[in-house]
Design a protein around this motif. Structure first.
Motif, PDB file in Angstrom:
ATOM      1  N   LEU A  11       0.827  -1.208   0.000  1.00 31.49           N
ATOM      2  CA  LEU A  11       0.000   0.000   0.000  1.00 31.49           C
ATOM      3  C   LEU A  11       0.861   1.258   0.000  1.00 31.49           C
ATOM      4  O   LEU A  11       0.587   2.216  -0.721  1.00 31.49           O
ATOM      5  CB  LEU A  11      -0.936   0.012   1.211  1.00 31.49           C
ATOM      6  N   GLY A  12       1.906   1.278   0.804  1.00 35.87           N
ATOM      7  CA  GLY A  12       2.809   2.425   0.842  1.00 35.87           C
ATOM      8  C   GLY A  12       3.465   2.669  -0.505  1.00 35.87           C
ATOM      9  O   GLY A  12       3.559   3.811  -0.974  1.00 35.87           O
ATOM     10  N   ASP A  13       3.949   1.602  -1.136  1.00 31.33           N
ATOM     11  CA  ASP A  13       4.577   1.737  -2.460  1.00 31.33           C
ATOM     12  C   ASP A  13       3.586   2.255  -3.491  1.00 31.33           C
ATOM     13  O   ASP A  13       3.912   3.129  -4.304  1.00 31.33           O
ATOM     14  CB  ASP A  13       5.146   0.390  -2.924  1.00 31.33           C
ATOM     15  N   ARG A  14       2.377   1.735  -3.488  1.00 33.08           N
ATOM     16  CA  ARG A  14       1.363   2.168  -4.466  1.00 33.08           C
ATOM     17  C   ARG A  14       0.993   3.638  -4.274  1.00 33.08           C
ATOM     18  O   ARG A  14       0.839   4.380  -5.230  1.00 33.08           O
ATOM     19  CB  ARG A  14       0.115   1.298  -4.359  1.00 33.08           C
ATOM     20  N   ILE A  15       0.835   4.049  -3.010  1.00 35.66           N
ATOM     21  CA  ILE A  15       0.466   5.449  -2.737  1.00 35.66           C
ATOM     22  C   ILE A  15       1.572   6.380  -3.213  1.00 35.66           C
ATOM     23  O   ILE A  15       1.314   7.374  -3.895  1.00 35.66           O
ATOM     24  CB  ILE A  15       0.146   5.640  -1.244  1.00 35.66           C
ATOM     25  N   THR A  16       2.828   6.074  -2.862  1.00 42.58           N
ATOM     26  CA  THR A  16       3.929   6.946  -3.283  1.00 42.58           C
ATOM     27  C   THR A  16       4.062   6.981  -4.794  1.00 42.58           C
ATOM     28  O   THR A  16       4.288   8.044  -5.389  1.00 42.58           O
ATOM     29  CB  THR A  16       5.259   6.510  -2.645  1.00 42.58           C
ATOM     30  N   ASN A  17       3.907   5.827  -5.469  1.00 43.45           N
ATOM     31  CA  ASN A  17       4.001   5.788  -6.932  1.00 43.45           C
ATOM     32  C   ASN A  17       2.879   6.600  -7.572  1.00 43.45           C
ATOM     33  O   ASN A  17       3.107   7.331  -8.550  1.00 43.45           O
ATOM     34  CB  ASN A  17       3.960   4.349  -7.449  1.00 43.45           C
ATOM     35  N   ASN A  18       1.661   6.491  -7.042  1.00 43.08           N
ATOM     36  CA  ASN A  18       0.528   7.222  -7.608  1.00 43.08           C
ATOM     37  C   ASN A  18       0.679   8.729  -7.418  1.00 43.08           C
ATOM     38  O   ASN A  18       0.393   9.513  -8.324  1.00 43.08           O
ATOM     39  CB  ASN A  18      -0.792   6.752  -7.002  1.00 43.08           C
ATOM     40  N   VAL A  19       1.130   9.157  -6.236  1.00 42.20           N
ATOM     41  CA  VAL A  19       1.302  10.590  -5.967  1.00 42.20           C
ATOM     42  C   VAL A  19       2.419  11.154  -6.840  1.00 42.20           C
ATOM     43  O   VAL A  19       2.269  12.216  -7.460  1.00 42.20           O
ATOM     44  CB  VAL A  19       1.578  10.837  -4.466  1.00 42.20           C
ATOM     45  N   LYS A  20       3.546  10.419  -6.930  1.00 41.22           N
ATOM     46  CA  LYS A  20       4.642  10.868  -7.796  1.00 41.22           C
ATOM     47  C   LYS A  20       4.201  10.940  -9.247  1.00 41.22           C
ATOM     48  O   LYS A  20       4.515  11.905  -9.952  1.00 41.22           O
ATOM     49  CB  LYS A  20       5.838   9.921  -7.667  1.00 41.22           C
ATOM     50  N   GLY A  21       3.479   9.938  -9.693  1.00 45.20           N
ATOM     51  CA  GLY A  21       3.020   9.907 -11.087  1.00 45.20           C
ATOM     52  C   GLY A  21       2.046  11.035 -11.385  1.00 45.20           C
ATOM     53  O   GLY A  21       2.076  11.622 -12.468  1.00 45.20           O
ATOM     54  N   THR A  22       1.193  11.371 -10.419  1.00 43.76           N
ATOM     55  CA  THR A  22       0.216  12.442 -10.619  1.00 43.76           C
ATOM     56  C   THR A  22       0.919  13.777 -10.800  1.00 43.76           C
ATOM     57  O   THR A  22       0.620  14.526 -11.731  1.00 43.76           O
ATOM     58  CB  THR A  22      -0.738  12.514  -9.416  1.00 43.76           C
ATOM     59  N   PHE A  23       1.877  14.099  -9.937  1.00 44.39           N
ATOM     60  CA  PHE A  23       2.555  15.381 -10.018  1.00 44.39           C
ATOM     61  C   PHE A  23       3.581  15.415 -11.157  1.00 44.39           C
ATOM     62  O   PHE A  23       3.883  16.484 -11.688  1.00 44.39           O
ATOM     63  CB  PHE A  23       3.212  15.747  -8.684  1.00 44.39           C
ATOM     64  N   ALA A  24       4.126  14.266 -11.551  1.00 39.05           N
ATOM     65  CA  ALA A  24       5.090  14.235 -12.651  1.00 39.05           C
ATOM     66  C   ALA A  24       4.400  14.498 -13.988  1.00 39.05           C
ATOM     67  O   ALA A  24       4.993  15.088 -14.899  1.00 39.05           O
ATOM     68  CB  ALA A  24       5.802  12.890 -12.686  1.00 39.05           C
ATOM     69  N   ASN A  25       3.137  14.097 -14.128  1.00 44.86           N
ATOM     70  CA  ASN A  25       2.409  14.252 -15.390  1.00 44.86           C
ATOM     71  C   ASN A  25       1.605  15.536 -15.462  1.00 44.86           C
ATOM     72  O   ASN A  25       0.803  15.701 -16.376  1.00 44.86           O
ATOM     73  CB  ASN A  25       1.470  13.058 -15.606  1.00 44.86           C
ATOM     74  N   MET A  26       1.798  16.441 -14.524  1.00 47.00           N
ATOM     75  CA  MET A  26       1.034  17.688 -14.526  1.00 47.00           C
ATOM     76  C   MET A  26       1.592  18.635 -15.590  1.00 47.00           C
ATOM     77  O   MET A  26       2.782  18.925 -15.616  1.00 47.00           O
ATOM     78  CB  MET A  26       1.107  18.367 -13.156  1.00 47.00           C
ATOM     79  N   THR A  27       0.688  19.122 -16.429  1.00 46.46           N
ATOM     80  CA  THR A  27       1.059  20.132 -17.417  1.00 46.46           C
ATOM     81  C   THR A  27       0.764  21.500 -16.829  1.00 46.46           C
ATOM     82  O   THR A  27       0.155  21.625 -15.764  1.00 46.46           O
ATOM     83  CB  THR A  27       0.257  19.935 -18.721  1.00 46.46           C
ATOM     84  N   ALA A  28       1.167  22.535 -17.542  1.00 42.14           N
ATOM     85  CA  ALA A  28       0.924  23.900 -17.083  1.00 42.14           C
ATOM     86  C   ALA A  28      -0.570  24.161 -16.969  1.00 42.14           C
ATOM     87  O   ALA A  28      -1.049  24.816 -16.025  1.00 42.14           O
ATOM     88  CB  ALA A  28       1.576  24.895 -18.032  1.00 42.14           C
ATOM     89  N   GLU A  29      -1.339  23.652 -17.902  1.00 42.52           N
ATOM     90  CA  GLU A  29      -2.799  23.833 -17.877  1.00 42.52           C
ATOM     91  C   GLU A  29      -3.407  23.187 -16.637  1.00 42.52           C
ATOM     92  O   GLU A  29      -4.262  23.776 -15.972  1.00 42.52           O
ATOM     93  CB  GLU A  29      -3.415  23.219 -19.137  1.00 42.52           C
ATOM     94  N   LYS A  30      -2.958  22.000 -16.294  1.00 45.34           N
ATOM     95  CA  LYS A  30      -3.481  21.314 -15.106  1.00 45.34           C
ATOM     96  C   LYS A  30      -3.067  22.033 -13.831  1.00 45.34           C
ATOM     97  O   LYS A  30      -3.840  22.097 -12.870  1.00 45.34           O
ATOM     98  CB  LYS A  30      -3.006  19.866 -15.089  1.00 45.34           C
TER      99      LYS A  30
END
Length: 150
Positions: A11-30
């Protein structure tokens, strides 16, 4: 014990991966959209809370005014039987439902209010009877007074 530790690490690994992935894929518009949403929430929240408070206060005042209308005036007690509208009393449909035995868990509040209204009605009737008896006793004393003078 190893199973619980394994679940916690997964669960810890999944949460950290999801949070990192969310902020890494943020564009300027988002990012702009996110900032606008958070800023609007921060600016509008106090006004929404005040609006909710006003609505709650208005509802409370209406309930208080309705409860005050259920009071008995002394003139009603002196003369005819007092026609009192008890707080929360809407119609006789609740009486019909109570007599038919229709009830559910959601009606518990209605039953409690109905019991409270019945207690109030009994107290009012007892007070009326007491006043009526005292008035009759006074009339009897007046009659006896006139009879004894003759």
């Amino acid at each position: 014990m190893d199973g619980i530790a394994n679940v916690v690490t997964v669960l810890g690994d999944r949460i950290t991966n999801n949070v990192k992935g969310t902020f890494a894929n943020m564009t300027a518009e988002k990012w702009i959209r996110l900032i606008i949403i958070v800023g609007a929430y921060a600016l509008l929240r106090p006004y929404i809370i005040k609006l909710g408070g006003k609505a709650q206060m208005k509802k409370h005042e209406e309930e208080s005014a309705e409860a005050l209308r259920g009071t008995i005036s002394p003139n009603e007690l002196r003369g005819q039987k007092a026609m009192v509208r008890l707080p929360g009393e809407d119609s006789d449909s609740e009486d019909d439902e109570a007599q038919n035995g229709e009830s559910s868990a959601a009606d518990w509040g209605k039953k409690a209010r109905k019991r409270q209204r019945m207690v109030i009605k009994k107290l009012i009737e007892a007070e009326e009877d007491k006043l009526r008896e005292s008035k009759e006793e006074e009339e009897d004393k007046d009659i006896e007074e006139f009879l004894l003078k003759d």
